[in-house]
Structures are given as C-alpha cells and as structure tokens.
Write a protein that holds these residues in place. Sequence first.
Motif, PDB file in Angstrom:
ATOM      1  N   LEU A 138       1.898   1.065   2.652  1.00  0.00           N
ATOM      2  CA  LEU A 138       0.486   0.781   2.336  1.00  0.00           C
ATOM      3  C   LEU A 138       0.268  -0.610   1.746  1.00  0.00           C
ATOM      4  N   LEU A 139       1.345  -1.302   1.432  1.00  0.00           N
ATOM      5  CA  LEU A 139       1.248  -2.605   0.757  1.00  0.00           C
ATOM      6  C   LEU A 139       0.477  -3.635   1.578  1.00  0.00           C
ATOM      7  N   ALA A 140       0.819  -3.766   2.846  1.00  0.00           N
ATOM      8  CA  ALA A 140       0.194  -4.783   3.692  1.00  0.00           C
ATOM      9  C   ALA A 140      -1.307  -4.588   3.803  1.00  0.00           C
ATOM     10  N   ALA A 141      -1.740  -3.332   3.953  1.00  0.00           N
ATOM     11  CA  ALA A 141      -3.174  -3.054   4.092  1.00  0.00           C
ATOM     12  C   ALA A 141      -3.935  -3.454   2.834  1.00  0.00           C
ATOM     13  N   GLN A 142      -3.338  -3.181   1.672  1.00  0.00           N
ATOM     14  CA  GLN A 142      -3.991  -3.526   0.412  1.00  0.00           C
ATOM     15  C   GLN A 142      -4.073  -5.037   0.222  1.00  0.00           C
ATOM     16  N   ARG A 143      -2.999  -5.735   0.528  1.00  0.00           N
ATOM     17  CA  ARG A 143      -3.004  -7.192   0.369  1.00  0.00           C
ATOM     18  C   ARG A 143      -3.934  -7.863   1.381  1.00  0.00           C
ATOM     19  N   ALA A 144      -4.033  -7.300   2.567  1.00  0.00           N
ATOM     20  CA  ALA A 144      -4.938  -7.849   3.576  1.00  0.00           C
ATOM     21  C   ALA A 144      -6.379  -7.725   3.106  1.00  0.00           C
ATOM     22  N   PHE A 145      -6.705  -6.611   2.475  1.00  0.00           N
ATOM     23  CA  PHE A 145      -8.047  -6.401   1.938  1.00  0.00           C
ATOM     24  C   PHE A 145      -8.335  -7.446   0.864  1.00  0.00           C
ATOM     25  N   ALA A 146      -7.363  -7.690  -0.007  1.00  0.00           N
ATOM     26  CA  ALA A 146      -7.550  -8.632  -1.111  1.00  0.00           C
ATOM     27  C   ALA A 146      -7.627 -10.081  -0.638  1.00  0.00           C
TER      28      ALA A 146
END
Length: 211
Positions: free
Chosen positions: A94-102
């Motif tokens: 889930l890390l990539a999705a969260q960082r992409a959002f940020a």
Amino acid sequence: MIIAIDGPTASGKGTVAAGVARHYGLKRLDTGALYRAVGLAVIDVGGNPSDEAAAVAAAKALDLTAIDETRIRSSAAGLAASKVASQPAVRAALLAAQRAFAADPAGAVLDGRDIGTVICPDADVKLFVTADLPVRTERRLNELRSRGEQISFEELQAQIAERDRRDTSRADAPLRQAEGAHLLDTTHLSIEGAVEAACRLIDAALARPGA
C-alpha cells in the motif's frame, strides 16, 4: 503542501484531518481506511486477516475509489485492520499508492499511524493527535451504536487497548509521534475546537522561517 496527521484509534485524527483539508482546500486520504478495507476484503472471502498471503493479495487488488465507508467502520473491520497493518508485506503493497496521493502538486492531507514517520517523513507539517483511552472508547462506542452495532463499553475499550498495543509494538512502522510533530490532545476538545487548534498549530508551523 503536505500535512501529515497521525494518532491512535478514535483520537480524532480523522475528524481533524477532514476539517484541516476543508480549511486549506486540500484533498485528504484516510490511510486507515485502506487497512480496514483490506482486512474486510479478507474476511469477505472467508479468510483470516492474520494470513499474510491473503492480506497481501487483498492489498494489491484494492481499489481506492471503491471502498465502502459504511462497512469498514465496524468494530470487526477495525480489529482486522490492526492485524493486516502489522504485516510488513501488506504495508509495502500500500506504500506506493499512499505516496502517489501525497505527491500531487496541489497538496494533500494524509492521516493514519505512520504518515509522519514512514509515508511522508518530509511533510511540511506533522501533527500527532491523541486523547485519553476512556474518551476514545466513548467516541467509538457512540459511532458504532449510531449504526446499530451493539457492544459494551468494557469490551470495546479492551479492543481499542489491544489495538493500541499492536500498533505501537509492531516491528514495521509502529505508531509513534514523528520527529518534529506537534502534539494535539483532543480529550477535552469539541470537533470544532480540535480543528481550530490543529489549524493554529499548522499556521504557526508554516509561519516559521524555512517552513
């Protein structure tokens, strides 16, 4: 501008994050909802949230735009979330999705348990929201009962205390106040008061030289 808001269950971090996002005109991601959705997805297919392979598969298949906000707020989903969140492979998925959002140039508010420490360690402003355990229990109890879910105060408080223990003691990305994060105790604050206090902390942080 990235604002990172962390804190334990029912501390008010989600409410504060929503208010802060409205105040500054930023989009918001409730990262705890991702773990609740993953845990619930595992349960829905008859799996065990402690089964890492099943949890990782659910995390990789998660559609951020199709999360059922009503179902993920159950006590069962909360317990499942703490189990899948303790698994490093799930967090990695889930890390990539969260960082992409940020990373959106327009800015964002993210709330969860490892935003300031792992997801966005370089956030412009970090807050750590907390409240006393009995107060957090009462808040979550009112929320659950408003949806027709019946659970005793004692049972729910034990569940929240157990989740606190699991969140703070896990080896990967444990819940803790990030370096440079401003502490906001909402124990005696109303929703409006908590949001106002958060905005004051953010404004003060942004006004400092180098912010």
